[in-house]
Design an enzyme around this catalytic site. Structure first.
Site, PDB file in Angstrom:
ATOM      1  N   CYS A 167     -68.471  -6.318 -19.397  1.00 24.32           N
ATOM      2  CA  CYS A 167     -68.269  -7.164 -18.222  1.00 24.32           C
ATOM      3  C   CYS A 167     -69.530  -7.274 -17.369  1.00 24.32           C
ATOM      4  CB  CYS A 167     -67.101  -6.648 -17.389  1.00 24.32           C
ATOM      5  SG  CYS A 167     -67.301  -4.951 -16.793  1.00 24.32           S
TER       6      CYS A 167
ATOM      7  N   HIS B 149     -64.665  -2.194 -13.503  1.00 21.78           N
ATOM      8  CA  HIS B 149     -64.727  -3.630 -13.825  1.00 21.78           C
ATOM      9  C   HIS B 149     -65.642  -4.335 -12.819  1.00 21.78           C
ATOM     10  CE1 HIS B 149     -63.600  -7.161 -15.928  1.00 21.78           C
ATOM     11  NE2 HIS B 149     -62.842  -7.692 -14.980  1.00 21.78           N
TER      12      HIS B 149
ATOM     13  N   ASP C 154     -63.661 -14.160 -13.897  1.00 25.51           N
ATOM     14  CA  ASP C 154     -63.493 -12.850 -14.542  1.00 25.51           C
ATOM     15  C   ASP C 154     -63.932 -12.945 -16.006  1.00 25.51           C
ATOM     16  OD1 ASP C 154     -62.718 -10.390 -15.502  1.00 25.51           O
ATOM     17  OD2 ASP C 154     -60.764 -10.413 -14.525  1.00 25.51           O
TER      18      ASP C 154
END
Length: 579
Positions: free
Chosen positions: A358, A492, A513
């Site tokens: 991520c 995250h 995202d």
């Protein structure tokens, strides 16, 4: 019914059997515990000891001079003294001090009679006196003297066996104490107590305790320098073993926790982007979802992308900001103001970085927006979006320049061919190495009710409102020329591409995202599915309840001198704390 194993006589009670053994067998079969002489009565045994063992008389009279006398405990001496005073007073008047050993043995045997039958005890005492009186018989004396002349000298290595159990002693004094313990025991049918150091069995705990003390005292008398049987030494050994066991358990637990952290942050040697992509395609072929021909085609494309260092664009979605602009112009009517960042591409995680990529994908989103801003595009030498392995190599090169040495040591200065997570500090290092100024803002604790972060939303609003170069398509929709924000929290990270202010005054972040798939993100581009898809982009304060958040904001271009200052200051990297 009990049967005597010596003569075969049948006796009803156990106590009567003991009396029978003493009167019929033991009393008439006395033997010298110091020599091999046996088969005489008490008087003969007395004369034998007085004549043949005159040297041992002084040792027996003074137990402190005996080699084992000092090892007796006070409790053992007191017990023996009381038994002698109460049970052998008549024998002590008749026998002289030189026959103390025989007197002790006879009085101990009389003790057994006392516990067995009071009448037998009186008879035995009278018989004993009569036998002692017969010592004046010269014929018996001559016979005993002849036997004494024929006896062998006492060997220094002679062992003394107990006449009442299989135990053997190397010291006559210990044998005497042991025999007395036999006869002092209470044979009342209680449970037996076995010595933990030998096979002796006792009827009560007191006798067992005295016996065990003899074991320890005898060992201590032979080695006064310390013994493994010492209580203090034993306690130290046990404590050392416990400490060693505890340290081993702590070390094992620490290793397990370290392995968990390594696996969590991708530092456990499972391979990097390439290896994970290959395993994913192999599983797809095995399950039938991917043909072997397609497997080799995709692998060739992957190898070409890795060799060039440029992302293949398979997870990129363009036109997201434009789709949000259209939505707020036509559909959303409950918003007062909406601020949008400059056009940004969405990059989703692929099979090669799923679960750990991520941070790299958010950097690709941020870099795609910087390429569309003239002030930053002129600084960026590469006009393409690097692949994840290439981003890892860029971070390693920044560490070599001297940026964030503490962060470099955390990753052992190595990111390539790993699945290591990166966070806000690594994004800051990347931007600084590219000559772009950035800020780190920490929201280290909740500032609202129910663990919310209203200060975070207020800061984002101030960031988008500061833009002097913005265009307003309507009174409520504002398109800024600012790059998006990098938002990090535990586990995250996401990219902030806009802010919405509703009629009731509440604020809403617009987030892209990397965990959202390309197919879900492309739903924003269609009018039919945009209304549903936009709900995954809008995040209200109730949706952000992590304990801490961190923002990375781009704020200009660095000169060479400013870049060197940033590199020097990154030795102790610090963030702006809010509040």
């Amino acid at each position: 019914m009990l049967t005597c194993e010596i003569c075969g006589e049948e006796i009803l009670l156990e106590e009567d059997m003991k009396t029978h053994l003493f009167l019929c067998h033991l009393e008439n079969d006395l033997h010298c515990p110091l020599r091999t002489l046996s088969g005489v009565d008490n008087a003969g045994l007395y004369f034998h000891i007085k004549s043949a063992h005159s040297g041992e008389q002084q040792i027996i009279q003074d137990p402190t001079r005996h080699p084992c006398g000092s090892a007796l405990s006070d409790r053992t001496k007191a017990s023996r003294s009381e038994a002698k005073e109460s049970q052998t007073c008549q024998s002590l008047r008749a026998v002289d001090q030189a026959g103390r050993l025989t007197s002790n043995f006879a009085s101990a045997v009389n003790t057994e009679h006392k516990y067995s039958s009071p009448g037998d005890y009186a008879n035995s005492t009278a018989a004993s006196k009569t036998q002692f009186a017969e010592i004046s018989d010269q014929n018996n004396v001559n016979v005993l003297k002849d036997e004494l002349h024929q006896a062998q000298p006492l060997s220094a290595e002679k062992l003394f066996s107990c006449p009442m159990c299989p135990l053997v002693f190397s010291c006559d004094f210990l044998l005497q104490e042991h025999v007395e313990l036999h006869l002092l025991g209470q044979h009342s049918g209680e449970r037996s107590f076995q010595c933990p150091m030998c096979s002796a069995v006792y009827s009560n705990s007191f006798c067992l305790q005295e016996h065990v003390e003899l074991h320890f005292d005898h060992e201590l008398s032979r080695d006064q320098s310390g013994s493994p049987h010492s209580d203090l030494m034993l306690a130290k050994v046990l404590q050392h073993k416990e400490e060693l066991k505890r340290k081993q358990e702590e070390a094992q637990l620490e290793r397990q926790e370290f392995k968990k952290l390594q696996r969590q942050f991708g530092l456990d040697g499972r391979g990097g982007y390439r290896r994970q992509m290959e395993r994913s395609m192999e599983r797809a072929v095995a399950s039938g979802h991917l043909a072997p021909v397609d497997f080799y085609l995709k692998k060739a494309d992957m190898m070409e992308s890795l060799a060039s260092g440029v992302d293949d664009g398979s997870s990129r979605t363009q036109g997201v900001i434009r789709a949000l602009r259209d939505y707020y112009q036509t559909e959303c009517r409950d918003s007062v103001h909406v601020w949008l960042a400059v056009d940004t591409d969405h990059y989703s995680s692929s099979a090669g970085d799923k679960g750990w990529g991520c941070g790299y994908r958010n950097f690709q989103m941020l870099l795609s927006s910087l390429h569309r801003i003239d002030a930053y595009s002129s600084v960026l030498q590469e006009k393409t979006i690097p692949s994840i392995p290439r981003v890892q190599r860029m971070i390693e090169e920044a560490w070599k320049e001297g940026l964030d040495p503490q962060g470099a040591s955390h990753f052992s200065k190595r990111l390539q061919r790993t699945q290591a997570w990166i966070g806000g500090t690594e994004i800051y290092v990347l931007l600084t190495s590219l000559g772009i100024s950035a800020r780190i803002i920490d929201f280290h604790q909740p500032t609202g009710s129910k663990n919310t972060h209203p200060h975070l939303f207020d800061w984002v609003k101030q960031y988008f409102c500061q833009s002097s170069k913005s265009s307003s398509l309507s009174p409520r929709l504002i398109l800024t020329h600012l790059p998006p924000l990098y938002l990090q929290h535990q586990g995250h990270s996401r990219t902030v591409v806009g802010l919405e202010q509703r009629k009731n005054g509440s604020l809403c972040l617009l987030l892209l995202d990397p965990g959202s798939s390309s197919s879900d993100t492309r739903k924003l581009l269609s009018r039919e599915t945009c209304l549903t898809a936009v709900q995954f982009v809008r995040k209200f304060p109730r949706n952000l309840k992590h304990k801490q958040y961190q923002l990375i904001a781009v704020q200009g271009v660095l000169s060479p001198e400013e870049k060197q200052i940033r590199i020097f200051n990154s030795r102790t990297l610090s963030a702006e704390r809010t509040p």
